[in-house]
Design a protein around this motif. Sequence first.
Motif, mmCIF file in Angstrom:
data_model
loop_
_atom_site.group_PDB
_atom_site.id
_atom_site.type_symbol
_atom_site.label_atom_id
_atom_site.label_comp_id
_atom_site.label_asym_id
_atom_site.label_seq_id
_atom_site.Cartn_x
_atom_site.Cartn_y
_atom_site.Cartn_z
ATOM 1 N N GLY A 50 5.839 -18.144 11.847
ATOM 2 C CA GLY A 50 6.628 -19.145 12.553
ATOM 3 C C GLY A 50 7.220 -20.171 11.618
ATOM 4 O O GLY A 50 6.789 -20.320 10.469
ATOM 5 N N HIS A 51 8.224 -20.875 12.124
ATOM 6 C CA HIS A 51 8.847 -21.950 11.342
ATOM 7 C C HIS A 51 9.579 -22.915 12.268
ATOM 8 O O HIS A 51 10.641 -22.582 12.793
ATOM 9 N N PRO A 52 9.026 -24.101 12.499
ATOM 10 C CA PRO A 52 9.752 -25.105 13.286
ATOM 11 C C PRO A 52 10.822 -25.765 12.417
ATOM 12 O O PRO A 52 10.538 -26.248 11.331
ATOM 13 N N MET A 53 12.054 -25.780 12.918
ATOM 14 C CA MET A 53 13.158 -26.359 12.157
ATOM 15 C C MET A 53 13.207 -27.866 12.392
ATOM 16 O O MET A 53 14.118 -28.394 13.035
ATOM 17 N N ALA A 54 12.212 -28.532 11.898
ATOM 18 C CA ALA A 54 12.125 -29.986 12.029
ATOM 19 C C ALA A 54 11.417 -30.519 10.807
ATOM 20 O O ALA A 54 10.642 -29.811 10.161
ATOM 21 N N GLY A 55 11.686 -31.769 10.487
ATOM 22 C CA GLY A 55 11.032 -32.339 9.330
ATOM 23 C C GLY A 55 11.661 -33.662 8.960
ATOM 24 O O GLY A 55 12.443 -34.249 9.704
ATOM 25 N N SER A 56 11.308 -34.133 7.776
ATOM 26 C CA SER A 56 11.774 -35.425 7.290
ATOM 27 C C SER A 56 11.565 -35.432 5.788
ATOM 28 O O SER A 56 10.845 -34.592 5.240
ATOM 29 N N HIS A 57 12.240 -36.379 5.090
ATOM 30 C CA HIS A 57 11.976 -36.506 3.664
ATOM 31 C C HIS A 57 10.601 -37.118 3.416
ATOM 32 O O HIS A 57 10.098 -37.089 2.303
ATOM 33 N N LYS A 58 9.966 -37.640 4.478
ATOM 34 C CA LYS A 58 8.602 -38.140 4.378
ATOM 35 C C LYS A 58 7.659 -36.996 4.738
ATOM 36 O O LYS A 58 7.834 -36.344 5.762
ATOM 37 N N THR A 59 6.643 -36.762 3.927
ATOM 38 C CA THR A 59 5.856 -35.546 4.095
ATOM 39 C C THR A 59 4.368 -35.769 4.329
ATOM 40 O O THR A 59 3.617 -34.814 4.440
ATOM 41 N N THR A 60 3.905 -37.000 4.419
ATOM 42 C CA THR A 60 2.472 -37.239 4.537
ATOM 43 C C THR A 60 2.048 -37.415 5.988
ATOM 44 O O THR A 60 2.874 -37.577 6.890
ATOM 45 N N ILE A 61 0.738 -37.403 6.212
ATOM 46 C CA ILE A 61 0.180 -37.555 7.558
ATOM 47 C C ILE A 61 0.584 -38.887 8.182
ATOM 48 O O ILE A 61 0.717 -39.003 9.401
ATOM 49 N N SER A 62 0.835 -39.889 7.356
ATOM 50 C CA SER A 62 1.216 -41.202 7.884
ATOM 51 C C SER A 62 2.563 -41.167 8.590
ATOM 52 O O SER A 62 2.868 -42.040 9.404
ATOM 53 N N ALA A 63 3.377 -40.140 8.285
ATOM 54 C CA ALA A 63 4.689 -40.018 8.925
ATOM 55 C C ALA A 63 4.647 -39.123 10.160
ATOM 56 O O ALA A 63 5.661 -38.955 10.840
ATOM 57 N N ALA A 64 3.479 -38.547 10.472
ATOM 58 C CA ALA A 64 3.366 -37.622 11.607
ATOM 59 C C ALA A 64 3.685 -38.325 12.921
ATOM 60 O O ALA A 64 3.325 -39.480 13.126
ATOM 61 N N ARG A 65 4.363 -37.607 13.813
ATOM 62 C CA ARG A 65 4.664 -38.142 15.137
ATOM 63 C C ARG A 65 4.781 -37.006 16.130
ATOM 64 O O ARG A 65 5.232 -35.900 15.801
ATOM 65 N N ALA A 66 4.399 -37.273 17.358
ATOM 66 C CA ALA A 66 4.322 -36.236 18.381
ATOM 67 C C ALA A 66 5.691 -35.732 18.824
ATOM 68 O O ALA A 66 5.803 -34.599 19.310
#
Length: 366
Positions: A119-135
């Motif tokens: 699988g591969h969700p086509m979503a992301g951000s230039h921020k990659t750490t757990i602190s940037a995680a959002r539902a």
Amino acid sequence: MKTIVIDGLGLIGGSIALVIRKQWPDHQIFGVDVNHNSLVSAQSSGIIDGGFPRLQDIAAAADVIILATPVRIILDHMDQLADMRLKPGVIVTDVGSTKQQIMVKAKRLTGKGINFIGGHPMAGSHKTTISAARANLFQSAYYFLITDTLSDQNAVKDLQSLLSGLHVKWQLVSAARHDRIVAQISHLPHIIASGLVNMSQDEFSQSPLSLRLAAGGFRSITRIASSDPEMWTDILLSNSDTIVDKIDKFSDRLGQIRQAIVSSDHEAIHDYFHQAKITRDSINAQAAAHDPNFYDLFINIPDRVGAIAQVTHILAEAKINLVNIHILEIREEVDGVLQLSFSNQQDLTRAKDELRQHGLSVVRGE
């Protein structure tokens, strides 16, 4: 109650954990990460029930294992899983950005009766750490499922049910086609953006002011150059043949426009931009006609302290959910353009009305 193991608590793994925790509070969620601080942060915030530094410490207890590390680590951990005794019926899936190497490796798992779903969700951000995680990271995004190993439809349905809170659009595609698609629309643009930034740094090395003046279109098209270098090194090396082919074809395009400029070929230069405009405009039209991922609103934003905060406050007061926000252009003493993204047309329409009532200038909504 199921036991979910998420291997890799970065932006993607952490966001998936948040969604599962919210929708399936009775499930046990365990994280695996070499970064102890990420495990502590995730557990203290209630995202996971426990953390481990190694996959083999918890994999045997899992009903579902989600591999959310960089691709080279996913490949290594797939080998580890193939040598472990796992639960009967366990589902193993990944969220890697490239798929062909992973699907070759998956044969070791499927050969032992393990359900593997690429699988591969086509979503992301230039921020990659757990602190940037959002539902809401994945809301309305495409989520590729790789058809090469989708032999057990019940397992596929179970995985989609587990991840239904992501609110994604499922898309079936082969590994080879997936890697061609992402090479063109994601990998090549990242290479070009980084090249432009590096070239500008070299060009303006003796004139720091020139680099600081870079704004508007330059900042917009090079935003993705802020992405994690380690992650992108891994991506390029795991899809090298396809990406090299795309680079060669793009180099040919640059050669053609270069020759047109050298020879003062007005018609060829005009056609170069005209064809790009037609295609780019058609992308907008197709997106609008086929339930777009996001509904975008563009507003003029003045150069003053608190201007962006005013916009977000207005939307929050009206209880309008903002999916994403992006500054397209902002320069000192010049109005910029703020792109606001919403998940549906109703929110966009309400936002447009609210912002206009507060005197803000709406450029367009689509």
